[in-house]
Scaffold this motif. Structure first.
Motif, PDB file in Angstrom:
ATOM      1  N   THR A  79      48.754  38.580  40.737  1.00  0.00           N
ATOM      2  CA  THR A  79      49.437  38.399  39.469  1.00  0.00           C
ATOM      3  C   THR A  79      49.969  36.978  39.354  1.00  0.00           C
ATOM      4  OG1 THR A  79      51.612  39.018  40.288  1.00  0.00           O
ATOM      5  CG2 THR A  79      50.149  40.809  39.623  1.00  0.00           C
ATOM      6  N   PRO A  80      50.452  36.589  38.175  1.00  0.00           N
ATOM      7  CA  PRO A  80      51.033  35.254  38.028  1.00  0.00           C
ATOM      8  C   PRO A  80      52.218  35.017  38.970  1.00  0.00           C
ATOM      9  CG  PRO A  80      50.509  36.135  35.881  1.00  0.00           C
ATOM     10  CD  PRO A  80      50.269  37.238  36.874  1.00  0.00           C
ATOM     11  N   SER A  81      52.941  36.072  39.341  1.00  0.00           N
ATOM     12  CA  SER A  81      54.082  35.927  40.247  1.00  0.00           C
ATOM     13  C   SER A  81      53.659  35.888  41.714  1.00  0.00           C
ATOM     14  CB  SER A  81      55.063  37.070  40.039  1.00  0.00           C
ATOM     15  OG  SER A  81      54.481  38.309  40.433  1.00  0.00           O
ATOM     16  N   GLY A  82      52.368  36.151  41.964  1.00  0.00           N
ATOM     17  CA  GLY A  82      51.880  36.108  43.339  1.00  0.00           C
ATOM     18  C   GLY A  82      51.760  37.449  44.018  1.00  0.00           C
ATOM     19  N   ALA A  83      52.112  38.528  43.334  1.00  0.00           N
ATOM     20  CA  ALA A  83      51.943  39.859  43.911  1.00  0.00           C
ATOM     21  C   ALA A  83      50.457  40.182  44.004  1.00  0.00           C
ATOM     22  CB  ALA A  83      52.656  40.892  43.052  1.00  0.00           C
ATOM     23  N   SER A  84      50.085  40.900  45.061  1.00  0.00           N
ATOM     24  CA  SER A  84      48.666  41.160  45.287  1.00  0.00           C
ATOM     25  C   SER A  84      48.408  42.629  45.594  1.00  0.00           C
ATOM     26  CB  SER A  84      48.151  40.290  46.428  1.00  0.00           C
ATOM     27  OG  SER A  84      48.898  40.501  47.607  1.00  0.00           O
ATOM     28  N   THR A  85      47.198  43.050  45.284  1.00  0.00           N
ATOM     29  CA  THR A  85      46.728  44.406  45.549  1.00  0.00           C
ATOM     30  C   THR A  85      45.292  44.314  46.040  1.00  0.00           C
ATOM     31  OG1 THR A  85      48.099  45.230  43.729  1.00  0.00           O
ATOM     32  CG2 THR A  85      46.430  46.725  44.594  1.00  0.00           C
ATOM     33  N   TYR A  86      44.928  45.229  46.949  1.00  0.00           N
ATOM     34  CA  TYR A  86      43.618  45.169  47.584  1.00  0.00           C
ATOM     35  C   TYR A  86      42.893  46.507  47.540  1.00  0.00           C
ATOM     36  CZ  TYR A  86      45.611  40.899  49.437  1.00  0.00           C
ATOM     37  OH  TYR A  86      46.201  39.658  49.553  1.00  0.00           O
ATOM     38  N   ALA A  87      41.580  46.426  47.564  1.00  0.00           N
ATOM     39  CA  ALA A  87      40.786  47.627  47.776  1.00  0.00           C
ATOM     40  C   ALA A  87      41.024  48.119  49.203  1.00  0.00           C
ATOM     41  CB  ALA A  87      39.308  47.318  47.569  1.00  0.00           C
ATOM     42  N   ASP A  88      40.950  49.431  49.387  1.00  0.00           N
ATOM     43  CA  ASP A  88      41.193  50.002  50.718  1.00  0.00           C
ATOM     44  C   ASP A  88      40.255  49.404  51.767  1.00  0.00           C
ATOM     45  OD1 ASP A  88      41.905  53.413  49.554  1.00  0.00           O
ATOM     46  OD2 ASP A  88      43.146  51.602  49.651  1.00  0.00           O
ATOM     47  N   SER A  89      39.043  49.090  51.363  1.00  0.00           N
ATOM     48  CA  SER A  89      38.030  48.619  52.311  1.00  0.00           C
ATOM     49  C   SER A  89      38.349  47.246  52.899  1.00  0.00           C
ATOM     50  CB  SER A  89      36.658  48.575  51.632  1.00  0.00           C
ATOM     51  OG  SER A  89      36.697  47.727  50.506  1.00  0.00           O
ATOM     52  N   VAL A  90      39.244  46.481  52.253  1.00  0.00           N
ATOM     53  CA  VAL A  90      39.554  45.132  52.750  1.00  0.00           C
ATOM     54  C   VAL A  90      41.024  44.959  53.095  1.00  0.00           C
ATOM     55  CG1 VAL A  90      37.670  44.222  51.340  1.00  0.00           C
ATOM     56  CG2 VAL A  90      40.019  44.067  50.503  1.00  0.00           C
ATOM     57  N   GLU A  91      41.828  45.976  52.852  1.00  0.00           N
ATOM     58  CA  GLU A  91      43.266  45.904  53.126  1.00  0.00           C
ATOM     59  C   GLU A  91      43.501  45.514  54.586  1.00  0.00           C
ATOM     60  OE1 GLU A  91      45.979  47.051  50.774  1.00  0.00           O
ATOM     61  OE2 GLU A  91      47.016  45.792  52.237  1.00  0.00           O
ATOM     62  N   GLY A  92      44.355  44.512  54.778  1.00  0.00           N
ATOM     63  CA  GLY A  92      44.666  44.070  56.127  1.00  0.00           C
ATOM     64  C   GLY A  92      43.716  43.027  56.686  1.00  0.00           C
ATOM     65  N   ARG A  93      42.588  42.805  56.023  1.00  0.00           N
ATOM     66  CA  ARG A  93      41.613  41.799  56.483  1.00  0.00           C
ATOM     67  C   ARG A  93      41.487  40.629  55.507  1.00  0.00           C
ATOM     68  NH1 ARG A  93      36.369  43.059  56.791  1.00  0.00           N
ATOM     69  NH2 ARG A  93      36.461  44.671  55.175  1.00  0.00           N
ATOM     70  N   PHE A  94      41.643  40.901  54.218  1.00  0.00           N
ATOM     71  CA  PHE A  94      41.503  39.874  53.180  1.00  0.00           C
ATOM     72  C   PHE A  94      42.875  39.540  52.613  1.00  0.00           C
ATOM     73  CE2 PHE A  94      36.867  40.822  51.629  1.00  0.00           C
ATOM     74  CZ  PHE A  94      36.433  40.777  52.949  1.00  0.00           C
ATOM     75  N   ALA A  95      43.019  38.309  52.139  1.00  0.00           N
ATOM     76  CA  ALA A  95      44.249  37.883  51.483  1.00  0.00           C
ATOM     77  C   ALA A  95      43.909  37.015  50.280  1.00  0.00           C
ATOM     78  CB  ALA A  95      45.134  37.122  52.458  1.00  0.00           C
ATOM     79  N   ILE A  96      44.432  37.403  49.134  1.00  0.00           N
ATOM     80  CA  ILE A  96      44.221  36.641  47.905  1.00  0.00           C
ATOM     81  C   ILE A  96      45.476  35.805  47.643  1.00  0.00           C
ATOM     82  CG2 ILE A  96      45.094  38.496  46.420  1.00  0.00           C
ATOM     83  CD1 ILE A  96      42.986  37.654  44.333  1.00  0.00           C
ATOM     84  N   SER A  97      45.273  34.605  47.148  1.00  0.00           N
ATOM     85  CA  SER A  97      46.396  33.736  46.802  1.00  0.00           C
ATOM     86  C   SER A  97      45.951  32.821  45.667  1.00  0.00           C
ATOM     87  CB  SER A  97      46.852  32.926  48.012  1.00  0.00           C
ATOM     88  OG  SER A  97      45.804  32.091  48.489  1.00  0.00           O
ATOM     89  N   ARG A  98      46.926  32.156  45.077  1.00  0.00           N
ATOM     90  CA  ARG A  98      46.631  31.239  43.985  1.00  0.00           C
ATOM     91  C   ARG A  98      47.472  29.995  44.112  1.00  0.00           C
ATOM     92  NH1 ARG A  98      47.554  34.646  38.826  1.00  0.00           N
ATOM     93  NH2 ARG A  98      47.233  32.665  37.724  1.00  0.00           N
TER      94      ARG A  98
END
Length: 112
Positions: free
Chosen positions: A52-71
């Motif tokens: 989100t614009p505030s930096g909150a993130s959500t992940y698919a179960d298949s990548v949770e804990g392995r991937f990280a999204i940022s902006r």
């Protein structure tokens, strides 16, 4: 006109890491949710992560804990850090802005 350009894909061994980048131009996306999707060969495109614009993130179960999204809005860029990659992560990865704008994709292949 909005433009999204992904980069950073490539061939990596299982267990390895890659960092994808998506740089946007043409429209101000600082107030917009940014997403990464992926489309494995012969399968539908699915969402991987959203920030989100505030930096909150959500992940698919298949990548949770392995991937990280940022902006980094100062650089008009969204990132996807991918760790502990698996063969099933092989796909074309696409950046999406506001559910409307798409990049051209970058290919990730995880193989030994």
């Amino acid at each position: 006109q909005a433009r999204l350009v992904e980069s950073g894909g490539g061939l990596v061994h299982p267990g390895g890491s890659l960092r994808l980048s998506c740089e946007w131009s043409g429209i101000d996306f600082r107030a917009v949710n940014m997403r990464w999707y992926r489309q494995p060969p012969g399968k539908p495109r699915v969402m991987v992560a959203v920030v989100t614009p505030s930096g909150a993130s959500t992940y698919a179960d298949s990548v949770e804990g392995r991937f990280a999204i940022s902006r980094d809005d100062s650089k008009n860029t969204v990132f996807l850090q991918m760790n502990d990659l698996r063969p099933e992560d092989t796909a074309d990865y696409y950046c999406n802005a506001g559910a409307q704008y798409w990049g051209q994709g970058t290919l990730v292949i995880v193989s030994s």
